[in-house]
Design a protein around this motif. Sequence first.
Motif, PDB file in Angstrom:
ATOM      1  N   ASN A  48       0.853  -1.191   0.000  1.00 42.13           N
ATOM      2  CA  ASN A  48       0.000   0.000   0.000  1.00 42.13           C
ATOM      3  C   ASN A  48       0.889   1.241   0.000  1.00 42.13           C
ATOM      4  O   ASN A  48       1.610   1.488   0.968  1.00 42.13           O
ATOM      5  CB  ASN A  48      -0.903  -0.020   1.236  1.00 42.13           C
ATOM      6  CG  ASN A  48      -1.870   1.134   1.271  1.00 42.13           C
ATOM      7  OD1 ASN A  48      -1.574   2.236   0.835  1.00 42.13           O
ATOM      8  ND2 ASN A  48      -3.046   0.883   1.822  1.00 42.13           N
ATOM      9  N   HIS A  50       0.246   4.308   0.456  1.00 42.72           N
ATOM     10  CA  HIS A  50      -0.058   5.231   1.561  1.00 42.72           C
ATOM     11  C   HIS A  50       0.676   4.801   2.827  1.00 42.72           C
ATOM     12  O   HIS A  50       1.239   5.625   3.545  1.00 42.72           O
ATOM     13  CB  HIS A  50      -1.563   5.301   1.832  1.00 42.72           C
ATOM     14  CG  HIS A  50      -2.356   5.853   0.699  1.00 42.72           C
ATOM     15  ND1 HIS A  50      -2.279   7.163   0.305  1.00 42.72           N
ATOM     16  CD2 HIS A  50      -3.233   5.252  -0.142  1.00 42.72           C
ATOM     17  CE1 HIS A  50      -3.076   7.363  -0.719  1.00 42.72           C
ATOM     18  NE2 HIS A  50      -3.665   6.220  -1.014  1.00 42.72           N
ATOM     19  N   HIS A  51       0.666   3.514   3.102  1.00 43.56           N
ATOM     20  CA  HIS A  51       1.367   2.995   4.280  1.00 43.56           C
ATOM     21  C   HIS A  51       2.872   3.195   4.134  1.00 43.56           C
ATOM     22  O   HIS A  51       3.539   3.659   5.064  1.00 43.56           O
ATOM     23  CB  HIS A  51       1.080   1.503   4.475  1.00 43.56           C
ATOM     24  CG  HIS A  51      -0.322   1.211   4.877  1.00 43.56           C
ATOM     25  ND1 HIS A  51      -0.690  -0.007   5.390  1.00 43.56           N
ATOM     26  CD2 HIS A  51      -1.462   1.951   4.839  1.00 43.56           C
ATOM     27  CE1 HIS A  51      -1.985  -0.008   5.664  1.00 43.56           C
ATOM     28  NE2 HIS A  51      -2.467   1.175   5.330  1.00 43.56           N
ATOM     29  N   ARG A  87      -2.511  12.401   8.502  1.00 43.06           N
ATOM     30  CA  ARG A  87      -2.343  11.127   7.802  1.00 43.06           C
ATOM     31  C   ARG A  87      -2.438   9.944   8.773  1.00 43.06           C
ATOM     32  O   ARG A  87      -3.031   8.917   8.447  1.00 43.06           O
ATOM     33  CB  ARG A  87      -1.020  11.110   7.047  1.00 43.06           C
ATOM     34  CG  ARG A  87      -1.060  12.046   5.832  1.00 43.06           C
ATOM     35  CD  ARG A  87       0.297  12.345   5.266  1.00 43.06           C
ATOM     36  NE  ARG A  87       0.971  11.141   4.781  1.00 43.06           N
ATOM     37  CZ  ARG A  87       2.279  11.093   4.549  1.00 43.06           C
ATOM     38  NH1 ARG A  87       3.037  12.150   4.757  1.00 43.06           N
ATOM     39  NH2 ARG A  87       2.825   9.984   4.108  1.00 43.06           N
TER      40      ARG A  87
END
Length: 101
Positions: A48, A50-51, A87
Motif C-alpha cells: 500500500n 499510503h502505508h 495522515r
Amino acid sequence: MDITTILLLVKERIGIRSTTRDTYLEAIIKGVVRELEDEQGLVLDETNPHHLMFMVDYSTWRYQSVTGTQTTSTSRPLSMPRHLQWRLHNLVISGVKHEDV
C-alpha cells in the motif's frame, strides 16, 4: 513491513548516501513500525503506497526532530507536524472495519 525499502527511501529523502547511519535509521524505522502496529492497532501493508510513504515520512521526521532545537513560544519542543497527524488519523480510521464500529 520491508524495513530495507523504507530505509532506502528515508535515506533518499534525507540525502544520505553512506551506510554510516543505517543502524540508527533502522532502529527508528523498527520503532515506528512497532508503535503503529502495537499502539495504534494498524496492520501495515507494504504494497500500500499510503502505508509505505507514511512510514518514510514519519521515520524521517523522527530522525530529523531528535536533533531539532525548534520550540514553541513556551519553550516546548514542536509537536508532530499537522500533515503527519492528519495522515496518521486517516490511517487509523481506515484501519477500523465497519463491523467493528
